[in-house]
Design a protein around this motif. Structure first.
Motif, PDB file in Angstrom:
ATOM      1  N   ALA A 194       0.826  -1.205   0.000  1.00 12.10           N
ATOM      2  CA  ALA A 194       0.000   0.000   0.000  1.00 12.10           C
ATOM      3  C   ALA A 194       0.865   1.263   0.000  1.00 12.10           C
ATOM      4  CB  ALA A 194      -0.932   0.002   1.208  1.00 12.10           C
ATOM      5  N   GLY A 195       1.945   1.241   0.765  1.00  7.80           N
ATOM      6  CA  GLY A 195       2.829   2.399   0.818  1.00  7.80           C
ATOM      7  C   GLY A 195       3.455   2.708  -0.528  1.00  7.80           C
ATOM      8  N   LYS A 196       3.937   1.690  -1.201  1.00  8.21           N
ATOM      9  CA  LYS A 196       4.562   1.881  -2.508  1.00  8.21           C
ATOM     10  C   LYS A 196       3.543   2.309  -3.560  1.00  8.21           C
ATOM     11  CE  LYS A 196       8.352  -1.389  -1.707  1.00  8.21           C
ATOM     12  NZ  LYS A 196       8.953  -2.690  -2.102  1.00  8.21           N
ATOM     13  N   VAL A 197       2.339   1.735  -3.477  1.00  6.87           N
ATOM     14  CA  VAL A 197       1.286   2.115  -4.424  1.00  6.87           C
ATOM     15  C   VAL A 197       0.852   3.555  -4.185  1.00  6.87           C
ATOM     16  CG1 VAL A 197      -1.128   1.706  -5.049  1.00  6.87           C
ATOM     17  CG2 VAL A 197       0.456  -0.214  -4.887  1.00  6.87           C
ATOM     18  N   ALA A 198       0.799   3.977  -2.929  1.00  2.42           N
ATOM     19  CA  ALA A 198       0.444   5.367  -2.616  1.00  2.42           C
ATOM     20  C   ALA A 198       1.435   6.325  -3.262  1.00  2.42           C
ATOM     21  CB  ALA A 198       0.403   5.579  -1.105  1.00  2.42           C
ATOM     22  N   ASP A 199       2.727   6.046  -3.112  1.00  2.00           N
ATOM     23  CA  ASP A 199       3.757   6.902  -3.708  1.00  2.00           C
ATOM     24  C   ASP A 199       3.657   6.904  -5.234  1.00  2.00           C
ATOM     25  OD1 ASP A 199       4.782   7.601  -1.254  1.00  2.00           O
ATOM     26  OD2 ASP A 199       6.425   6.148  -1.298  1.00  2.00           O
ATOM     27  N   LYS A 200       3.439   5.747  -5.812  1.00  2.00           N
ATOM     28  CA  LYS A 200       3.374   5.642  -7.265  1.00  2.00           C
ATOM     29  C   LYS A 200       2.141   6.363  -7.815  1.00  2.00           C
ATOM     30  CE  LYS A 200       5.882   3.831  -9.324  1.00  2.00           C
ATOM     31  NZ  LYS A 200       7.112   4.352  -9.961  1.00  2.00           N
ATOM     32  N   SER A 201       1.033   6.314  -7.095  1.00  2.00           N
ATOM     33  CA  SER A 201      -0.179   6.968  -7.569  1.00  2.00           C
ATOM     34  C   SER A 201      -0.035   8.489  -7.551  1.00  2.00           C
ATOM     35  CB  SER A 201      -1.395   6.530  -6.736  1.00  2.00           C
ATOM     36  OG  SER A 201      -1.235   6.887  -5.377  1.00  2.00           O
ATOM     37  N   ILE A 202       0.704   9.024  -6.573  1.00  2.00           N
ATOM     38  CA  ILE A 202       0.987  10.459  -6.553  1.00  2.00           C
ATOM     39  C   ILE A 202       1.783  10.837  -7.801  1.00  2.00           C
ATOM     40  CG2 ILE A 202       2.214  12.307  -5.360  1.00  2.00           C
ATOM     41  CD1 ILE A 202       1.704  10.794  -2.736  1.00  2.00           C
ATOM     42  N   TYR A 203       2.783  10.058  -8.107  1.00  2.00           N
ATOM     43  CA  TYR A 203       3.633  10.279  -9.273  1.00  2.00           C
ATOM     44  C   TYR A 203       2.814  10.219 -10.562  1.00  2.00           C
ATOM     45  CZ  TYR A 203       7.205   9.045 -12.770  1.00  2.00           C
ATOM     46  OH  TYR A 203       7.983   8.987 -13.890  1.00  2.00           O
ATOM     47  N   ILE A 204       1.947   9.229 -10.667  1.00  2.00           N
ATOM     48  CA  ILE A 204       1.134   9.061 -11.871  1.00  2.00           C
ATOM     49  C   ILE A 204       0.172  10.229 -12.040  1.00  2.00           C
ATOM     50  CG2 ILE A 204      -0.694   7.661 -12.925  1.00  2.00           C
ATOM     51  CD1 ILE A 204       0.714   5.202 -11.717  1.00  2.00           C
ATOM     52  N   GLY A 205      -0.483  10.635 -10.960  1.00  2.00           N
ATOM     53  CA  GLY A 205      -1.415  11.753 -11.040  1.00  2.00           C
ATOM     54  C   GLY A 205      -0.730  13.043 -11.433  1.00  2.00           C
ATOM     55  N   ALA A 206       0.435  13.309 -10.842  1.00  2.00           N
ATOM     56  CA  ALA A 206       1.172  14.534 -11.145  1.00  2.00           C
ATOM     57  C   ALA A 206       1.638  14.548 -12.596  1.00  2.00           C
ATOM     58  CB  ALA A 206       2.355  14.667 -10.206  1.00  2.00           C
ATOM     59  N   ASN A 207       2.113  13.419 -13.075  1.00  2.00           N
ATOM     60  CA  ASN A 207       2.577  13.352 -14.456  1.00  2.00           C
ATOM     61  C   ASN A 207       1.423  13.435 -15.451  1.00  2.00           C
ATOM     62  OD1 ASN A 207       5.657  12.667 -15.043  1.00  2.00           O
ATOM     63  ND2 ASN A 207       5.113  11.864 -13.018  1.00  2.00           N
ATOM     64  N   ALA A 208       0.264  12.920 -15.089  1.00  2.00           N
ATOM     65  CA  ALA A 208      -0.904  13.051 -15.957  1.00  2.00           C
ATOM     66  C   ALA A 208      -1.285  14.517 -16.103  1.00  2.00           C
ATOM     67  CB  ALA A 208      -2.078  12.249 -15.394  1.00  2.00           C
ATOM     68  N   ALA A 209      -1.206  15.265 -15.001  1.00  2.00           N
ATOM     69  CA  ALA A 209      -1.507  16.693 -15.055  1.00  2.00           C
ATOM     70  C   ALA A 209      -0.498  17.423 -15.935  1.00  2.00           C
ATOM     71  CB  ALA A 209      -1.500  17.278 -13.647  1.00  2.00           C
ATOM     72  N   ALA A 210       0.776  17.053 -15.802  1.00  2.00           N
ATOM     73  CA  ALA A 210       1.823  17.683 -16.615  1.00  2.00           C
ATOM     74  C   ALA A 210       1.642  17.343 -18.095  1.00  2.00           C
ATOM     75  CB  ALA A 210       3.195  17.238 -16.130  1.00  2.00           C
TER      76      ALA A 210
END
Length: 220
Positions: free
Chosen positions: A170-186
């Motif tokens: 869950a911890g690793k998925v939480a970090d990865k989802s932040i990264y994915i969301g931010a990059n989608a916005a970019a």
């Protein structure tokens, strides 16, 4: 300096325009303000980016709560009360959010979204045997499938080892989802620049974005 106003427009004030770089920023900002409405992403692609951002945000939320440590964590509360129903419900929500993000990434259908899916799946595959022991398996599309009976009767320590802490699933998925969301916005913004045509060229608009980014970096 550059400041961001409430309507998300960029304004220039007290800027030394003696340098070539600053002059280009000013000129391009003026052109962009005249043609702002033409830089919007239209149609289905914008909806797909929005879906990825929304799904990533939901997954981050459930994964963050699940991985939380300390006396107020959901694991601590379950251990104290002996009632694990909320924990089980959160794990079910986490798997649903995970599956939704994979689906959104698939719908976006870009090279980056495919890579993000692989990165998420890699986190899960690294703990596939442990997940299977608590009733969570992976289907042919990489989505998570829950055996509710097995999950409810799973060893609580095994659940804790799997889902609690920053290095857990869950911890690793939480970090990865932040990264994915931010990059989608970019990426959504970059595609917006590519759609810029009225009163200027897409190349000029991308150049403007790069110049502003470099200038802001120089201020930090």
């Amino acid at each position: 300096m550059i400041r961001v106003t409430g309507n998300n427009s960029l304004l220039m004030s007290s800027l030394n325009t003696d340098t070539d770089n600053d002059t280009k920023v000013v000129d391009l900002l003026k052109k962009s303000s005249e043609t702002e409405k033409s830089s919007k992403i239209t149609g289905k692609k914008s909806e797909e980016y929005d879906s990825v951002k929304k799904s990533a945000s939901s997954l981050k939320a459930s994964a963050a709560v699940l991985s939380e440590t300390g006396e107020d964590s959901i694991f601590a509360k379950a251990e104290e009360s002996g009632d694990y129903s909320d924990l089980i419900s959160l794990i079910e929500r986490f798997t649903g959010d995970y599956n939704s993000l994979l689906e959104s990434l698939s719908d976006l259908d870009t090279d980056k979204s495919a890579n993000y899916s692989k990165e998420l799946k890699s986190i899960i595959s690294g703990q596939s045997e442990a997940l299977q022991k608590v009733g969570i398996t992976v289907d042919s599309n990489g989505k998570l499938v829950i055996d509710e009976v097995t999950l409810k009767n799973a060893d609580k320590k095994e659940l804790k080892d799997l889902f609690q802490g920053e290095n857990s699933v869950a911890g690793k998925v939480a970090d990865k989802s932040i990264y994915i969301g931010a990059n989608a916005a970019a990426d959504q913004y970059v595609d917006s620049c590519a759609n810029y045509t009225a009163g200027g060229t897409s190349a000029e608009y991308v150049q403007m974005a790069n110049l502003i980014g470099s200038y802001l970096d120089s201020l930090s």
